[in-house]
Scaffold this motif. Sequence first.
Motif, PDB file in Angstrom:
ATOM      1  N   TYR A  48      48.473 -23.722  24.391  1.00 18.64           N
ATOM      2  CA  TYR A  48      47.484 -23.167  25.306  1.00 18.64           C
ATOM      3  C   TYR A  48      46.076 -23.463  24.824  1.00 18.64           C
ATOM      4  O   TYR A  48      45.761 -23.308  23.655  1.00 18.64           O
ATOM      5  CB  TYR A  48      47.671 -21.663  25.431  1.00 18.64           C
ATOM      6  CG  TYR A  48      46.595 -21.022  26.259  1.00 18.64           C
ATOM      7  CD1 TYR A  48      46.571 -21.202  27.635  1.00 18.64           C
ATOM      8  CD2 TYR A  48      45.592 -20.288  25.669  1.00 18.64           C
ATOM      9  CE1 TYR A  48      45.581 -20.632  28.403  1.00 18.64           C
ATOM     10  CE2 TYR A  48      44.600 -19.712  26.429  1.00 18.64           C
ATOM     11  CZ  TYR A  48      44.597 -19.884  27.796  1.00 18.64           C
ATOM     12  OH  TYR A  48      43.599 -19.333  28.552  1.00 18.64           O
ATOM     13  N   TRP A  92      44.817 -28.557  31.698  1.00 20.12           N
ATOM     14  CA  TRP A  92      46.285 -28.556  31.596  1.00 20.12           C
ATOM     15  C   TRP A  92      46.682 -27.866  30.303  1.00 20.12           C
ATOM     16  O   TRP A  92      46.009 -28.000  29.296  1.00 20.12           O
ATOM     17  CB  TRP A  92      46.808 -29.991  31.469  1.00 20.12           C
ATOM     18  CG  TRP A  92      46.799 -30.824  32.668  1.00 20.12           C
ATOM     19  CD1 TRP A  92      45.704 -31.352  33.282  1.00 20.12           C
ATOM     20  CD2 TRP A  92      47.924 -31.269  33.398  1.00 20.12           C
ATOM     21  NE1 TRP A  92      46.089 -32.099  34.352  1.00 20.12           N
ATOM     22  CE2 TRP A  92      47.451 -32.071  34.445  1.00 20.12           C
ATOM     23  CE3 TRP A  92      49.294 -31.068  33.271  1.00 20.12           C
ATOM     24  CZ2 TRP A  92      48.294 -32.671  35.366  1.00 20.12           C
ATOM     25  CZ3 TRP A  92      50.124 -31.673  34.181  1.00 20.12           C
ATOM     26  CH2 TRP A  92      49.634 -32.464  35.216  1.00 20.12           C
ATOM     27  N   PHE A  93      47.783 -27.158  30.314  1.00 20.03           N
ATOM     28  CA  PHE A  93      48.414 -26.764  29.060  1.00 20.03           C
ATOM     29  C   PHE A  93      49.908 -26.647  29.306  1.00 20.03           C
ATOM     30  O   PHE A  93      50.351 -26.312  30.401  1.00 20.03           O
ATOM     31  CB  PHE A  93      47.814 -25.506  28.429  1.00 20.03           C
ATOM     32  CG  PHE A  93      47.904 -24.255  29.251  1.00 20.03           C
ATOM     33  CD1 PHE A  93      48.998 -23.419  29.156  1.00 20.03           C
ATOM     34  CD2 PHE A  93      46.875 -23.904  30.101  1.00 20.03           C
ATOM     35  CE1 PHE A  93      49.076 -22.254  29.897  1.00 20.03           C
ATOM     36  CE2 PHE A  93      46.940 -22.742  30.838  1.00 20.03           C
ATOM     37  CZ  PHE A  93      48.037 -21.924  30.749  1.00 20.03           C
ATOM     38  N   GLU A  94      50.659 -26.989  28.279  1.00 22.33           N
ATOM     39  CA  GLU A  94      52.106 -26.988  28.394  1.00 22.33           C
ATOM     40  C   GLU A  94      52.666 -25.618  28.061  1.00 22.33           C
ATOM     41  O   GLU A  94      52.238 -24.966  27.109  1.00 22.33           O
ATOM     42  CB  GLU A  94      52.714 -28.047  27.470  1.00 22.33           C
ATOM     43  CG  GLU A  94      54.197 -28.242  27.692  1.00 22.33           C
ATOM     44  CD  GLU A  94      54.735 -29.522  27.071  1.00 22.33           C
ATOM     45  OE1 GLU A  94      53.961 -30.283  26.460  1.00 22.33           O
ATOM     46  OE2 GLU A  94      55.952 -29.759  27.219  1.00 22.33           O
ATOM     47  N   ARG A 140      59.100 -24.835  26.441  1.00 19.82           N
ATOM     48  CA  ARG A 140      60.209 -25.488  27.144  1.00 19.82           C
ATOM     49  C   ARG A 140      61.297 -24.512  27.520  1.00 19.82           C
ATOM     50  O   ARG A 140      61.618 -23.604  26.773  1.00 19.82           O
ATOM     51  CB  ARG A 140      60.818 -26.595  26.283  1.00 19.82           C
ATOM     52  CG  ARG A 140      60.015 -27.853  26.298  1.00 19.82           C
ATOM     53  CD  ARG A 140      60.814 -28.961  25.634  1.00 19.82           C
ATOM     54  NE  ARG A 140      60.010 -30.164  25.607  1.00 19.82           N
ATOM     55  CZ  ARG A 140      60.337 -31.278  26.230  1.00 19.82           C
ATOM     56  NH1 ARG A 140      61.452 -31.343  26.906  1.00 19.82           N
ATOM     57  NH2 ARG A 140      59.571 -32.331  26.157  1.00 19.82           N
ATOM     58  N   ARG A 196      59.736 -30.304  30.961  1.00 17.60           N
ATOM     59  CA  ARG A 196      58.373 -30.033  30.520  1.00 17.60           C
ATOM     60  C   ARG A 196      57.658 -29.369  31.686  1.00 17.60           C
ATOM     61  O   ARG A 196      57.618 -29.915  32.789  1.00 17.60           O
ATOM     62  CB  ARG A 196      57.675 -31.313  30.092  1.00 17.60           C
ATOM     63  CG  ARG A 196      58.326 -31.931  28.863  1.00 17.60           C
ATOM     64  CD  ARG A 196      57.592 -33.132  28.377  1.00 17.60           C
ATOM     65  NE  ARG A 196      56.300 -32.704  27.838  1.00 17.60           N
ATOM     66  CZ  ARG A 196      55.311 -33.545  27.592  1.00 17.60           C
ATOM     67  NH1 ARG A 196      55.438 -34.829  27.824  1.00 17.60           N
ATOM     68  NH2 ARG A 196      54.157 -33.108  27.101  1.00 17.60           N
ATOM     69  N   THR A 197      57.088 -28.199  31.428  1.00 19.42           N
ATOM     70  CA  THR A 197      56.412 -27.418  32.451  1.00 19.42           C
ATOM     71  C   THR A 197      54.974 -27.174  32.013  1.00 19.42           C
ATOM     72  O   THR A 197      54.728 -26.835  30.857  1.00 19.42           O
ATOM     73  CB  THR A 197      57.128 -26.071  32.670  1.00 19.42           C
ATOM     74  OG1 THR A 197      58.491 -26.330  32.985  1.00 19.42           O
ATOM     75  CG2 THR A 197      56.495 -25.289  33.801  1.00 19.42           C
ATOM     76  N   PHE A 198      54.044 -27.339  32.954  1.00 15.95           N
ATOM     77  CA  PHE A 198      52.625 -27.206  32.664  1.00 15.95           C
ATOM     78  C   PHE A 198      51.970 -26.222  33.624  1.00 15.95           C
ATOM     79  O   PHE A 198      52.408 -26.076  34.761  1.00 15.95           O
ATOM     80  CB  PHE A 198      51.912 -28.555  32.823  1.00 15.95           C
ATOM     81  CG  PHE A 198      52.402 -29.606  31.889  1.00 15.95           C
ATOM     82  CD1 PHE A 198      51.766 -29.827  30.685  1.00 15.95           C
ATOM     83  CD2 PHE A 198      53.506 -30.377  32.209  1.00 15.95           C
ATOM     84  CE1 PHE A 198      52.225 -30.809  29.812  1.00 15.95           C
ATOM     85  CE2 PHE A 198      53.965 -31.357  31.355  1.00 15.95           C
ATOM     86  CZ  PHE A 198      53.321 -31.574  30.147  1.00 15.95           C
ATOM     87  N   ARG A 199      50.897 -25.572  33.162  1.00  8.95           N
ATOM     88  CA  ARG A 199      49.950 -24.880  34.033  1.00  8.95           C
ATOM     89  C   ARG A 199      48.746 -25.786  34.094  1.00  8.95           C
ATOM     90  O   ARG A 199      48.300 -26.329  33.079  1.00  8.95           O
ATOM     91  CB  ARG A 199      49.506 -23.553  33.424  1.00  8.95           C
ATOM     92  CG  ARG A 199      50.454 -22.422  33.561  1.00  8.95           C
ATOM     93  CD  ARG A 199      50.218 -21.457  34.714  1.00  8.95           C
ATOM     94  NE  ARG A 199      48.866 -21.132  35.072  1.00  8.95           N
ATOM     95  CZ  ARG A 199      48.214 -20.041  34.702  1.00  8.95           C
ATOM     96  NH1 ARG A 199      48.785 -19.162  33.922  1.00  8.95           N
ATOM     97  NH2 ARG A 199      46.980 -19.826  35.105  1.00  8.95           N
ATOM     98  N   TYR A 234      51.665 -24.781  38.842  1.00  4.74           N
ATOM     99  CA  TYR A 234      52.666 -25.238  37.883  1.00  4.74           C
ATOM    100  C   TYR A 234      53.014 -26.679  38.221  1.00  4.74           C
ATOM    101  O   TYR A 234      53.075 -27.058  39.394  1.00  4.74           O
ATOM    102  CB  TYR A 234      53.959 -24.427  37.981  1.00  4.74           C
ATOM    103  CG  TYR A 234      53.911 -23.043  37.400  1.00  4.74           C
ATOM    104  CD1 TYR A 234      53.469 -22.810  36.103  1.00  4.74           C
ATOM    105  CD2 TYR A 234      54.368 -21.956  38.143  1.00  4.74           C
ATOM    106  CE1 TYR A 234      53.451 -21.537  35.572  1.00  4.74           C
ATOM    107  CE2 TYR A 234      54.359 -20.677  37.611  1.00  4.74           C
ATOM    108  CZ  TYR A 234      53.894 -20.470  36.335  1.00  4.74           C
ATOM    109  OH  TYR A 234      53.883 -19.208  35.806  1.00  4.74           O
ATOM    110  N   VAL A 261      56.187 -29.290  37.050  1.00  9.41           N
ATOM    111  CA  VAL A 261      57.437 -29.446  36.301  1.00  9.41           C
ATOM    112  C   VAL A 261      57.845 -30.912  36.389  1.00  9.41           C
ATOM    113  O   VAL A 261      57.940 -31.480  37.477  1.00  9.41           O
ATOM    114  CB  VAL A 261      58.563 -28.545  36.862  1.00  9.41           C
ATOM    115  CG1 VAL A 261      59.832 -28.725  36.051  1.00  9.41           C
ATOM    116  CG2 VAL A 261      58.140 -27.082  36.862  1.00  9.41           C
TER     117      VAL A 261
END
Length: 109
Positions: free
Chosen positions: A2, A8-10, A13, A18-21, A35, A37
Amino acid sequence: MYSPNADWFELPRQGPFRTFRMFYETSDGEQVGAYIVLPVHANGQGLLYLRGGTRNIGMVRPTRLMQFAQAGYLVMAPFYRGNLGGTGKEDFGHHDILDAISAFDWLNE
Protein backbone atom coordinates in the motif's frame (compact mmCIF):
# COMPACT_ATOMS: atom_id res chain seq x y z
CA MET A 1 2.20 -2.96 -0.95
CA TYR A 2 0.00 0.00 0.00
CA SER A 3 1.17 3.50 -0.87
CA PRO A 4 -1.39 6.23 -0.11
CA ASN A 5 -0.01 8.55 -2.78
CA ALA A 6 0.08 5.95 -5.55
CA ASP A 7 -2.57 5.55 -8.23
CA TRP A 8 -2.24 1.75 -7.87
CA PHE A 9 -1.51 -0.61 -5.03
CA GLU A 10 -1.65 -4.36 -4.88
CA LEU A 11 -3.89 -6.13 -2.38
CA PRO A 12 -2.81 -9.35 -0.64
CA ARG A 13 -3.15 -12.33 -2.96
CA GLN A 14 -6.19 -14.54 -2.77
CA GLY A 15 -5.27 -17.65 -4.66
CA PRO A 16 -3.43 -17.19 -7.94
CA PHE A 17 -4.94 -13.79 -8.85
CA ARG A 18 -3.25 -10.41 -8.59
CA THR A 19 -5.76 -7.84 -7.36
CA PHE A 20 -5.21 -4.08 -7.28
CA ARG A 21 -6.94 -0.95 -6.00
CA MET A 22 -6.46 1.92 -8.39
CA PHE A 23 -7.83 5.35 -9.23
CA TYR A 24 -8.68 6.67 -12.67
CA GLU A 25 -9.79 10.12 -13.78
CA THR A 26 -13.25 10.67 -15.21
CA SER A 27 -13.99 13.01 -18.11
CA ASP A 28 -15.24 15.63 -15.61
CA GLY A 29 -12.04 15.47 -13.54
CA GLU A 30 -13.09 13.27 -10.60
CA GLN A 31 -10.83 10.52 -9.23
CA VAL A 32 -12.76 7.26 -8.95
CA GLY A 33 -11.47 4.12 -7.28
CA ALA A 34 -11.72 0.63 -8.76
CA TYR A 35 -10.57 -2.92 -8.31
CA ILE A 36 -8.53 -4.56 -11.07
CA VAL A 37 -8.16 -8.35 -11.09
CA LEU A 38 -5.67 -9.92 -13.47
CA PRO A 39 -6.35 -13.39 -14.84
CA VAL A 40 -3.74 -16.12 -14.61
CA HIS A 41 -4.43 -17.21 -18.21
CA ALA A 42 -5.71 -14.18 -20.12
CA ASN A 43 -8.23 -14.63 -22.92
CA GLY A 44 -7.41 -11.18 -24.31
CA GLN A 45 -10.68 -9.61 -23.17
CA GLY A 46 -11.60 -7.16 -20.45
CA LEU A 47 -14.78 -7.05 -18.41
CA LEU A 48 -16.21 -3.89 -16.85
CA TYR A 49 -18.18 -4.93 -13.75
CA LEU A 50 -20.78 -2.32 -12.81
CA ARG A 51 -22.93 -2.85 -9.75
CA GLY A 52 -26.09 -1.50 -8.20
CA GLY A 53 -26.53 -0.24 -4.66
CA THR A 54 -25.33 2.76 -2.71
CA ARG A 55 -22.19 3.29 -0.70
CA ASN A 56 -21.42 -0.06 0.99
CA ILE A 57 -24.74 -1.66 0.02
CA GLY A 58 -23.94 -3.98 -2.87
CA MET A 59 -20.22 -3.20 -2.57
CA VAL A 60 -17.91 -4.87 -5.06
CA ARG A 61 -16.14 -7.88 -3.59
CA PRO A 62 -12.85 -9.06 -5.06
CA THR A 63 -13.80 -12.73 -4.62
CA ARG A 64 -16.78 -12.22 -6.97
CA LEU A 65 -14.49 -10.59 -9.54
CA MET A 66 -12.11 -13.54 -9.35
CA GLN A 67 -14.82 -15.76 -10.81
CA PHE A 68 -14.59 -13.74 -14.02
CA ALA A 69 -10.78 -13.67 -13.88
CA GLN A 70 -10.89 -17.48 -13.64
CA ALA A 71 -12.51 -17.41 -17.10
CA GLY A 72 -9.57 -15.36 -18.41
CA TYR A 73 -10.98 -11.82 -18.22
CA LEU A 74 -9.09 -8.79 -16.95
CA VAL A 75 -11.76 -7.37 -14.63
CA MET A 76 -12.28 -3.72 -13.71
CA ALA A 77 -14.90 -2.84 -11.09
CA PRO A 78 -15.32 0.88 -10.30
CA PHE A 79 -16.60 2.14 -6.96
CA TYR A 80 -19.11 4.96 -6.86
CA ARG A 81 -17.57 8.43 -6.97
CA GLY A 82 -16.88 9.80 -3.53
CA ASN A 83 -16.45 6.32 -2.02
CA LEU A 84 -13.32 4.63 -0.68
CA GLY A 85 -11.00 7.58 -1.29
CA GLY A 86 -12.50 8.82 -4.55
CA THR A 87 -13.56 12.42 -5.16
CA GLY A 88 -17.00 13.78 -5.97
CA LYS A 89 -20.36 12.54 -4.73
CA GLU A 90 -22.47 9.66 -6.01
CA ASP A 91 -25.63 10.94 -7.68
CA PHE A 92 -27.44 7.85 -8.97
CA GLY A 93 -27.22 7.98 -12.74
CA HIS A 94 -26.36 11.59 -13.38
CA HIS A 95 -22.63 12.30 -13.32
CA ASP A 96 -22.04 8.71 -12.20
CA ILE A 97 -22.57 7.71 -15.82
CA LEU A 98 -19.31 9.47 -16.65
CA ASP A 99 -17.57 7.10 -14.21
CA ALA A 100 -18.69 4.08 -16.25
CA ILE A 101 -17.85 5.68 -19.59
CA SER A 102 -14.40 6.75 -18.37
CA ALA A 103 -13.79 3.27 -16.92
CA PHE A 104 -14.72 1.74 -20.28
CA ASP A 105 -12.31 4.11 -22.05
CA TRP A 106 -9.56 3.21 -19.57
CA LEU A 107 -10.19 -0.49 -19.98
CA ASN A 108 -10.30 -0.15 -23.77
CA GLU A 109 -6.81 1.39 -23.76
